[in-house]
Design a protein around this motif. Structure first.
Motif, PDB file in Angstrom:
ATOM      1  N   ASP A   8       0.852  -1.189   0.000  1.00  0.00           N
ATOM      2  CA  ASP A   8       0.000   0.000   0.000  1.00  0.00           C
ATOM      3  C   ASP A   8       0.891   1.244   0.000  1.00  0.00           C
ATOM      4  O   ASP A   8       1.302   1.663   1.047  1.00  0.00           O
ATOM      5  N   PHE A   9       1.234   1.859  -1.017  1.00  0.00           N
ATOM      6  CA  PHE A   9       0.819   1.818  -2.405  1.00  0.00           C
ATOM      7  C   PHE A   9       2.061   1.824  -3.276  1.00  0.00           C
ATOM      8  O   PHE A   9       2.482   2.865  -3.756  1.00  0.00           O
ATOM      9  N   VAL A  28       3.308 -12.871  -8.034  1.00  0.00           N
ATOM     10  CA  VAL A  28       2.835 -11.598  -7.513  1.00  0.00           C
ATOM     11  C   VAL A  28       2.283 -11.807  -6.106  1.00  0.00           C
ATOM     12  O   VAL A  28       1.329 -12.575  -5.911  1.00  0.00           O
ATOM     13  N   THR A  29       2.884 -11.120  -5.131  1.00  0.00           N
ATOM     14  CA  THR A  29       2.490 -11.261  -3.733  1.00  0.00           C
ATOM     15  C   THR A  29       1.988  -9.925  -3.205  1.00  0.00           C
ATOM     16  O   THR A  29       2.636  -8.893  -3.387  1.00  0.00           O
ATOM     17  N   ASN A  30       0.848  -9.970  -2.553  1.00  0.00           N
ATOM     18  CA  ASN A  30       0.282  -8.768  -1.944  1.00  0.00           C
ATOM     19  C   ASN A  30       0.711  -8.707  -0.480  1.00  0.00           C
ATOM     20  O   ASN A  30       0.209  -9.454   0.351  1.00  0.00           O
ATOM     21  N   ASN A  31       1.652  -7.812  -0.181  1.00  0.00           N
ATOM     22  CA  ASN A  31       2.107  -7.607   1.194  1.00  0.00           C
ATOM     23  C   ASN A  31       1.390  -6.436   1.856  1.00  0.00           C
ATOM     24  O   ASN A  31       1.758  -6.024   2.947  1.00  0.00           O
ATOM     25  N   MET A  33      -2.227  -4.188   3.097  1.00  0.00           N
ATOM     26  CA  MET A  33      -3.338  -4.422   4.009  1.00  0.00           C
ATOM     27  C   MET A  33      -4.685  -4.421   3.280  1.00  0.00           C
ATOM     28  O   MET A  33      -5.714  -4.633   3.898  1.00  0.00           O
ATOM     29  N   MET A  34      -4.662  -4.135   1.959  1.00  0.00           N
ATOM     30  CA  MET A  34      -5.900  -4.120   1.185  1.00  0.00           C
ATOM     31  C   MET A  34      -5.716  -4.903  -0.102  1.00  0.00           C
ATOM     32  O   MET A  34      -4.590  -5.188  -0.503  1.00  0.00           O
ATOM     33  N   THR A  35      -6.817  -5.241  -0.732  1.00  0.00           N
ATOM     34  CA  THR A  35      -6.797  -5.997  -1.984  1.00  0.00           C
ATOM     35  C   THR A  35      -6.206  -5.138  -3.101  1.00  0.00           C
ATOM     36  O   THR A  35      -6.458  -3.934  -3.167  1.00  0.00           O
ATOM     37  N   HIS A  36      -5.410  -5.776  -3.970  1.00  0.00           N
ATOM     38  CA  HIS A  36      -4.824  -5.102  -5.132  1.00  0.00           C
ATOM     39  C   HIS A  36      -5.060  -5.961  -6.367  1.00  0.00           C
ATOM     40  O   HIS A  36      -5.525  -7.096  -6.277  1.00  0.00           O
ATOM     41  N   GLU A  37      -4.723  -5.400  -7.529  1.00  0.00           N
ATOM     42  CA  GLU A  37      -4.722  -6.150  -8.771  1.00  0.00           C
ATOM     43  C   GLU A  37      -3.349  -5.971  -9.408  1.00  0.00           C
ATOM     44  O   GLU A  37      -2.578  -5.105  -8.995  1.00  0.00           O
ATOM     45  N   PHE A  38      -3.055  -6.792 -10.410  1.00  0.00           N
ATOM     46  CA  PHE A  38      -1.776  -6.714 -11.101  1.00  0.00           C
ATOM     47  C   PHE A  38      -2.036  -6.681 -12.589  1.00  0.00           C
ATOM     48  O   PHE A  38      -2.733  -7.541 -13.121  1.00  0.00           O
ATOM     49  N   MET A  39      -1.491  -5.651 -13.236  1.00  0.00           N
ATOM     50  CA  MET A  39      -1.641  -5.514 -14.675  1.00  0.00           C
ATOM     51  C   MET A  39      -0.291  -5.187 -15.298  1.00  0.00           C
ATOM     52  O   MET A  39       0.534  -4.514 -14.676  1.00  0.00           O
ATOM     53  N   GLY A  69      -1.768 -10.834   1.728  1.00  0.00           N
ATOM     54  CA  GLY A  69      -1.095 -12.082   2.065  1.00  0.00           C
ATOM     55  C   GLY A  69      -1.147 -13.148   0.988  1.00  0.00           C
ATOM     56  O   GLY A  69      -0.492 -14.180   1.096  1.00  0.00           O
ATOM     57  N   GLU A  70      -1.897 -12.905  -0.065  1.00  0.00           N
ATOM     58  CA  GLU A  70      -2.067 -13.887  -1.142  1.00  0.00           C
ATOM     59  C   GLU A  70      -1.014 -13.699  -2.233  1.00  0.00           C
ATOM     60  O   GLU A  70      -0.565 -12.589  -2.487  1.00  0.00           O
ATOM     61  N   SER A  71      -0.647 -14.798  -2.885  1.00  0.00           N
ATOM     62  CA  SER A  71       0.237 -14.768  -4.053  1.00  0.00           C
ATOM     63  C   SER A  71      -0.483 -15.419  -5.213  1.00  0.00           C
ATOM     64  O   SER A  71      -1.198 -16.412  -5.029  1.00  0.00           O
ATOM     65  N   LYS A  72      -0.307 -14.864  -6.407  1.00  0.00           N
ATOM     66  CA  LYS A  72      -0.835 -15.452  -7.633  1.00  0.00           C
ATOM     67  C   LYS A  72       0.267 -15.409  -8.673  1.00  0.00           C
ATOM     68  O   LYS A  72       1.167 -14.574  -8.598  1.00  0.00           O
TER      69      LYS A  72
END
Length: 109
Positions: A8-9, A28-31, A33-39, A69-72
């Protein structure tokens, strides 16, 4: 593998230069505190406002909704037509891009 961290951010990656025709595996890992997207899409600098639908059409890659906390993962091979283009890794959820969630990348031959 190309590790990409969303927070963030901010978007960060150890590599920002890629070769056309070479396969890459983005993790891609979201470290944050909120949901993100990856483009991965053309740089928005100087393009004015664009609808999300148009951004989705322009993007090379899009991963919706990466929870904290999720990775895709996504596999990407940049086409020869992307050499010399202004591309960036970004999150375009409302307000995120404007807050700095973008990282310019370079595509070489």
């Amino acid at each position: 593998d190309v590790p990409v961290t969303l927070s963030d951010f901010k978007v960060s990656a150890p590599t920002t230069t890629f070769s056309a025709g070479t396969p890459y595996h983005f993790v891609v890992t979201n470290n944050g505190m909120m949901t993100h997207e990856f483009m991965i899409l053309p740089s928005m600098a100087g393009m004015g406002s664009m609808s999300m639908d148009d951004m989705h059409k322009q993007s090379l890659v899009m991963i919706d909704s990466i929870a904290p906390g999720e990775s895709k993962t996504v596999n990407v091979t940049f086409p020869p037509s992307s050499v010399g283009s202004s591309l960036e890794l970004a999150c375009h959820l409302p307000g995120h891009y404007e807050a700095g969630m973008k990282l310019p990348i370079t595509i070489n031959k």
